[in-house]
Design an enzyme around this catalytic site. Structure first.
Site, mmCIF file in Angstrom:
data_model
loop_
_atom_site.group_PDB
_atom_site.id
_atom_site.type_symbol
_atom_site.label_atom_id
_atom_site.label_comp_id
_atom_site.label_asym_id
_atom_site.label_seq_id
_atom_site.Cartn_x
_atom_site.Cartn_y
_atom_site.Cartn_z
ATOM 1 N NE ARG A 211 -3.128 4.730 7.796
ATOM 2 C CZ ARG A 211 -3.896 5.106 6.707
ATOM 3 N NH1 ARG A 211 -5.252 5.706 7.078
ATOM 4 N NH2 ARG A 211 -3.445 5.150 5.722
ATOM 5 C CD GLU B 243 0.567 3.842 9.249
ATOM 6 O OE1 GLU B 243 -0.282 3.183 10.066
ATOM 7 O OE2 GLU B 243 0.801 4.069 8.402
ATOM 8 C CB SER C 156 2.605 5.787 5.718
ATOM 9 O OG SER C 156 1.885 5.960 4.524
HETATM 10 N N1 EPU Z 1 3.801 13.644 -1.840
HETATM 11 C C1 EPU Z 1 4.997 14.160 -2.301
HETATM 12 N N2 EPU Z 1 6.154 13.785 -1.954
HETATM 13 C C2 EPU Z 1 6.332 12.094 -1.575
HETATM 14 C C3 EPU Z 1 4.910 11.578 -1.225
HETATM 15 C C4 EPU Z 1 3.753 12.558 -1.241
HETATM 16 O O1 EPU Z 1 4.927 15.325 -2.769
HETATM 17 O O2 EPU Z 1 7.356 11.759 -1.549
HETATM 18 C C5 EPU Z 1 2.388 14.407 -1.838
HETATM 19 C C6 EPU Z 1 1.808 13.823 -2.895
HETATM 20 O O3 EPU Z 1 1.938 14.291 -4.314
HETATM 21 C C7 EPU Z 1 0.229 14.233 -2.649
HETATM 22 C C8 EPU Z 1 0.254 14.059 -1.052
HETATM 23 O O4 EPU Z 1 1.862 14.131 -0.624
HETATM 24 O O5 EPU Z 1 0.125 15.314 -3.080
HETATM 25 C C9 EPU Z 1 -0.438 12.714 -0.702
HETATM 26 O O6 EPU Z 1 0.172 11.648 -1.193
HETATM 27 P P1 EPU Z 1 -0.329 10.178 -1.268
HETATM 28 O O7 EPU Z 1 -1.711 10.360 -2.154
HETATM 29 O O8 EPU Z 1 0.886 9.286 -1.834
HETATM 30 O O9 EPU Z 1 -0.653 9.835 0.085
HETATM 31 P P2 EPU Z 1 0.103 10.004 1.478
HETATM 32 O O10 EPU Z 1 -0.860 11.012 2.246
HETATM 33 O O11 EPU Z 1 1.426 10.076 1.568
HETATM 34 C C10 EPU Z 1 -1.815 8.327 2.719
HETATM 35 C C11 EPU Z 1 -1.770 7.293 3.428
HETATM 36 C C12 EPU Z 1 -1.529 5.810 2.535
HETATM 37 C C13 EPU Z 1 -2.391 5.634 1.824
HETATM 38 C C14 EPU Z 1 -2.577 7.017 0.813
HETATM 39 C C15 EPU Z 1 -3.859 6.994 -0.075
HETATM 40 C C16 EPU Z 1 -1.082 8.062 5.696
HETATM 41 C C17 EPU Z 1 -0.015 7.885 6.804
HETATM 42 N N3 EPU Z 1 -0.640 7.239 4.711
HETATM 43 O O12 EPU Z 1 -0.600 8.458 2.259
HETATM 44 O O13 EPU Z 1 -1.610 4.693 3.693
HETATM 45 O O14 EPU Z 1 -2.321 4.635 1.048
HETATM 46 O O15 EPU Z 1 -2.696 8.281 1.724
HETATM 47 O O16 EPU Z 1 -4.908 7.340 0.678
HETATM 48 O O17 EPU Z 1 -2.079 8.355 6.014
HETATM 49 C C18 EPU Z 1 -0.156 3.232 5.058
HETATM 50 O O18 EPU Z 1 -0.870 3.885 6.219
HETATM 51 O O19 EPU Z 1 0.605 2.501 5.314
HETATM 52 C C19 EPU Z 1 -0.403 3.878 3.820
HETATM 53 C C20 EPU Z 1 0.312 3.475 2.862
#
Ligand code: EPU
Length: 339
Positions: free
Chosen positions: A163, A334, A237
């Site tokens: 990012r 972010e 995010s």
């Molecule tokens: N999780 C929780 N609680 C929550 C949210 C997430 O426990 O409230 C856990 C999930 O269970 C999972 C882990 O956190 O084990 C990761 O969650 P998720 O797959 O939803 O992805 P993320 O890491 O929260 C990132 C990106 C997103 C992107 C997704 C999928 C960043 C900051 N965010 O989110 O990007 O869509 O992975 O690749 O890297 C964005 O940048 O705006 C964005 C939405």
């Protein structure tokens, strides 16, 4: 040159739906129009707006807001394995991805349905479900505000990170991205390692993997987890996932066995799930006035209608402070805060 209008509400132009105002506002559809408008603006404060999907407007803009409306998608070159496709920075990202998938040009399918514009994508090297923009990027054209000329940036010039790019750091507010050229594949390489994708493809009963199927799976996952900005204001995010040394992660896990982390590709670090940390601090589903934390993904702050930029900002600060207090982890935003 288009004539700038005065006192324009930006509510429809940022996905958070913040009702900040611009003293002056104009769109531009060519580099020449941009150059003329910049000349007109003189030393006034300026803000270049793309899809408005990664910004938080904390207050009114006492200057000029220039909205990038440069359109056009063009096949510029073709090799035995690749197609080279240039898109205007003002093209809608999700529509551009769908256009490429419709022509069997592979590489963008995991990045389906990300809100925002083509020009904003390299700014923060957008990424989702195991793929980042950098992996399909060839070059971009940008207008140098200081030198008032067109510049080309190759992949190496952009210094993409998680990012992150030069445009967020060294060259912040120095260039306006005009178009981006992508290097897409005629034969796809599928990226389905991300757990959610595998589950979704299974649920869909997909036997013959295709870029269409992956795109559909990504769209379904995003719809189930992330709020649609047309319905609930948000900018995806709000924070980055923090990257910490493996040793620190091991210590944290002793104290907090429920913590979620993923090994970084280089092996030394762990990427923490910030959404999980925020959830563990009790914020998931929290709401104060119209500012809140999405109840299905705690990493996403939301505007239920009339929250101000300051209210969302303050909520973000409180969340970061509580995560730091509990876990000793500093969350980095972010979303770009303006000003
Ligand atoms: N999780 C929780 N609680 C929550 C949210 C997430 O426990 O409230 C856990 C999930 O269970 C999972 C882990 O956190 O084990 C990761 O969650 P998720 O797959 O939803 O992805 P993320 O890491 O929260 C990132 C990106 C997103 C992107 C997704 C999928 C960043 C900051 N965010 O989110 O990007 O869509 O992975 O690749 O890297 C964005 O940048 O705006 C964005 C939405």
């Amino acid at each position: 040159m288009p004539t700038p209008i005065e006192n324009k509400s930006l509510k429809q132009l940022n996905t958070f739906g913040i009702d900040a105002r611009a003293r002056y506002f104009s769109g531009f559809s060519t580099a020449e129009e941009l150059a003329d408008l910049l000349e007109w603006a003189g030393s006034r404060r300026r803000l270049i707006l793309g899809g408005g999907s990664n910004i938080l407007l904390k207050e009114d803009v006492d200057g000029i807001v220039l909205h990038n409306a440069i359109r056009g998608i063009e096949l510029v070159n073709e090799g035995p394995e690749h197609v080279y496709v240039r898109a205007g920075a003002g093209e809608n990202w999700a529509a551009f991805v769908a256009y490429c998938i419709g022509r069997d040009w592979a590489g963008l399918e995991n990045l389906s349905l990300i809100p925002g514009s083509v020009g904003a994508a390299p700014m923060q090297n957008i990424g989702a479900y195991g793929v980042e923009l950098g992996s399909v990027f060839l070059e971009l054209d940008a207008w140098s505000l200081g030198e008032r000329k067109l510049c080309t940036f190759t992949l190496g010039d952009c210094e993409f990170g998680y990012r992150d790019s030069v445009f967020k750091r060294r060259y912040r507010d120095e260039f306006v991205i005009l178009s981006v050229t992508f290097r897409l594949r005629k034969k796809p390489i599928f990226h389905t390692a991300y757990g959610d994708i595998q589950q979704e493809l299974q649920r869909m009963g997909v036997r013959d993997l295709s870029i269409r199927a992956i795109s559909e799976a990504v769209i379904a996952i995003r719809r189930s987890k992330l709020p649609d900005p047309a319905q609930i204001g948000n900018a995806g995010s709000f924070f980055k996932n923090p990257i910490i040394p493996n040793a620190q992660f091991a210590q944290l896990r002793e104290k907090f066995p429920d913590i979620v982390g993923f090994p970084d590709p280089l092996g030394k670090n762990t990427k923490l799930a910030a959404g999980r940390l925020i959830e563990q601090c009790g914020w998931k589903g929290y709401r104060r006035g119209d500012a809140g934390v999405y109840d299905r993904q705690a990493l996403v702050l939301v505007n239920y209608g009339n929250a101000s930029g300051k209210e969302i900002y303050r909520l973000g600060e409180e969340i970061a402070a509580s995560v730091e207090k509990k876990f000793g982890i500093v969350l980095e935003r972010e979303v770009n805060v303006v000003p």
